[in-house]
Design a protein around this motif. Structure first.
Motif, PDB file in Angstrom:
ATOM      1  N   ASP A   1       0.866  -1.180   0.000  1.00 49.20           N
ATOM      2  CA  ASP A   1       0.000   0.000   0.000  1.00 49.20           C
ATOM      3  C   ASP A   1       0.903   1.230   0.000  1.00 49.20           C
ATOM      4  OD1 ASP A   1      -1.759   2.083   0.520  1.00 49.20           O
ATOM      5  OD2 ASP A   1      -2.922   0.942   1.984  1.00 49.20           O
ATOM      6  N   ASP A   2       0.732   2.103  -1.009  1.00 48.00           N
ATOM      7  CA  ASP A   2       1.572   3.298  -1.058  1.00 48.00           C
ATOM      8  C   ASP A   2       1.003   4.465  -0.255  1.00 48.00           C
ATOM      9  OD1 ASP A   2      -0.533   4.212  -2.574  1.00 48.00           O
ATOM     10  OD2 ASP A   2       0.614   4.565  -4.396  1.00 48.00           O
ATOM     11  N   LEU A   3      -0.097   4.226   0.491  1.00 52.43           N
ATOM     12  CA  LEU A   3      -0.745   5.208   1.361  1.00 52.43           C
ATOM     13  C   LEU A   3      -1.322   6.395   0.593  1.00 52.43           C
ATOM     14  CD1 LEU A   3       1.787   5.255   4.336  1.00 52.43           C
ATOM     15  CD2 LEU A   3      -0.183   3.758   3.955  1.00 52.43           C
ATOM     16  N   GLN A   4      -1.430   6.243  -0.730  1.00 50.42           N
ATOM     17  CA  GLN A   4      -2.036   7.268  -1.568  1.00 50.42           C
ATOM     18  C   GLN A   4      -3.145   6.674  -2.437  1.00 50.42           C
ATOM     19  OE1 GLN A   4       0.951   9.407  -3.756  1.00 50.42           O
ATOM     20  NE2 GLN A   4       2.259   9.714  -1.964  1.00 50.42           N
ATOM     21  N   GLY A   5      -3.682   5.555  -1.978  1.00 51.23           N
ATOM     22  CA  GLY A   5      -4.758   4.915  -2.720  1.00 51.23           C
ATOM     23  C   GLY A   5      -4.314   3.802  -3.647  1.00 51.23           C
ATOM     24  N   GLY A   6      -3.011   3.590  -3.750  1.00 55.67           N
ATOM     25  CA  GLY A   6      -2.512   2.543  -4.638  1.00 55.67           C
ATOM     26  C   GLY A   6      -2.144   1.284  -3.871  1.00 55.67           C
ATOM     27  N   THR A   7      -2.647   0.134  -4.278  1.00 55.72           N
ATOM     28  CA  THR A   7      -2.319  -1.148  -3.650  1.00 55.72           C
ATOM     29  C   THR A   7      -2.052  -2.192  -4.717  1.00 55.72           C
ATOM     30  OG1 THR A   7      -4.634  -1.860  -3.548  1.00 55.72           O
ATOM     31  CG2 THR A   7      -3.764  -0.664  -1.632  1.00 55.72           C
ATOM     32  N   ALA A   8      -1.366  -3.247  -4.312  1.00 54.63           N
ATOM     33  CA  ALA A   8      -1.110  -4.370  -5.218  1.00 54.63           C
ATOM     34  C   ALA A   8      -0.876  -5.609  -4.369  1.00 54.63           C
ATOM     35  CB  ALA A   8       0.101  -4.094  -6.105  1.00 54.63           C
TER      36      ALA A   8
END
Length: 220
Positions: free
Chosen positions: A95-102
């Motif tokens: 989680d990049d803590l900016q809404g991006g996950t993978a």
């Protein structure tokens, strides 16, 4: 007029190019789960790592099956102890803590521990005679199994442990210095025990005894 328009157009194109190249795109959030080794036995550990693009700052979370214990699930690199046989699948989420996950998964094959045949011992012998001229002797036995332990007077303990099952081999107990009754225990198998990966405790086994005669050497 035509020349002036051409100059203005060229200047506008360069400005647009500068504007496009001054803001590089952020790295795309992605992750690849990696495990090593991919084939292990119950009780062994597997190293887990999450590979992400360079320059990407993310939080990690590993999840796994009930047949494994993950040491540090919020680290990008960690390890897991295998507790059950079968195909064990691990998932890492970033989680990049900016809404991006993978997310990414990796599977490991876990083999059941090898079970030795029923432990046996025969031909127990005292190798030598304790006395003033021989202060230390050996014990020997023809055995089958994996984990062997001699115990005797004054807290004597001598263990022999093999990684795999052995059949009809001769083992020796060294530094026997006291007369008396010695016990040989052959453990049938080893099972995972304790909080430390790789720590092992013995299961049920069989007992055999042998008497050592002679006399102990006097203390110097």
């Amino acid at each position: 007029m035509l020349l002036l328009a051409t100059i203005l157009l060229a200047g506008s194109t360069k400005a647009a190019a500068r504007k496009l190249t001054s803001f590089p795109a952020d790295p795309v959030v992605s992750v690849t789960a990696v495990a090593s080794p991919l084939v292990v036995t119950v009780g062994q550990i597997v190293n887990l790592s999450a590979e992400t693009p360079d320059g990407l700052e993310v939080d990690y979370l590993w999840t796994g099956p009930s047949g494994a214990l993950i040491d540090e699930p919020t680290f990008g690199g960690t390890f897991a102890t295998m507790t059950s046989p079968g195909i064990q699948t691990f998932t890492v989420t970033v989680d990049d803590l900016q809404g991006g996950t993978a997310t990414s998964t990796v599977s490991v094959t876990v083999l059941a521990p090898e079970l030795c045949p029923s432990p046996t011992a025969s031909n127990l012998q005292v190798v030598g005679t304790l006395g003033r001229d021989k202060c230390s002797i050996q014990l020997s036995a023809l055995v089958s199994g994996r984990h062997f332990e001699f115990t005797g007077p004054n807290g004597y303990v001598y263990s022999v442990i093999y990684r795999s099952c052995q059949e009809n081999i001769t083992i020796f107990a060294e530094n026997v210095k006291e007369p008396g009754t010695y016990t040989l225990k052959i453990y049938q198998e080893e099972v995972v025990s304790g909080p430390i990966p790789g720590r092992r405790a013995a299961g049920d086994g069989q007992y055999y005894t042998i008497d050592v005669g002679g006399a102990a050497c006097p203390n110097p």
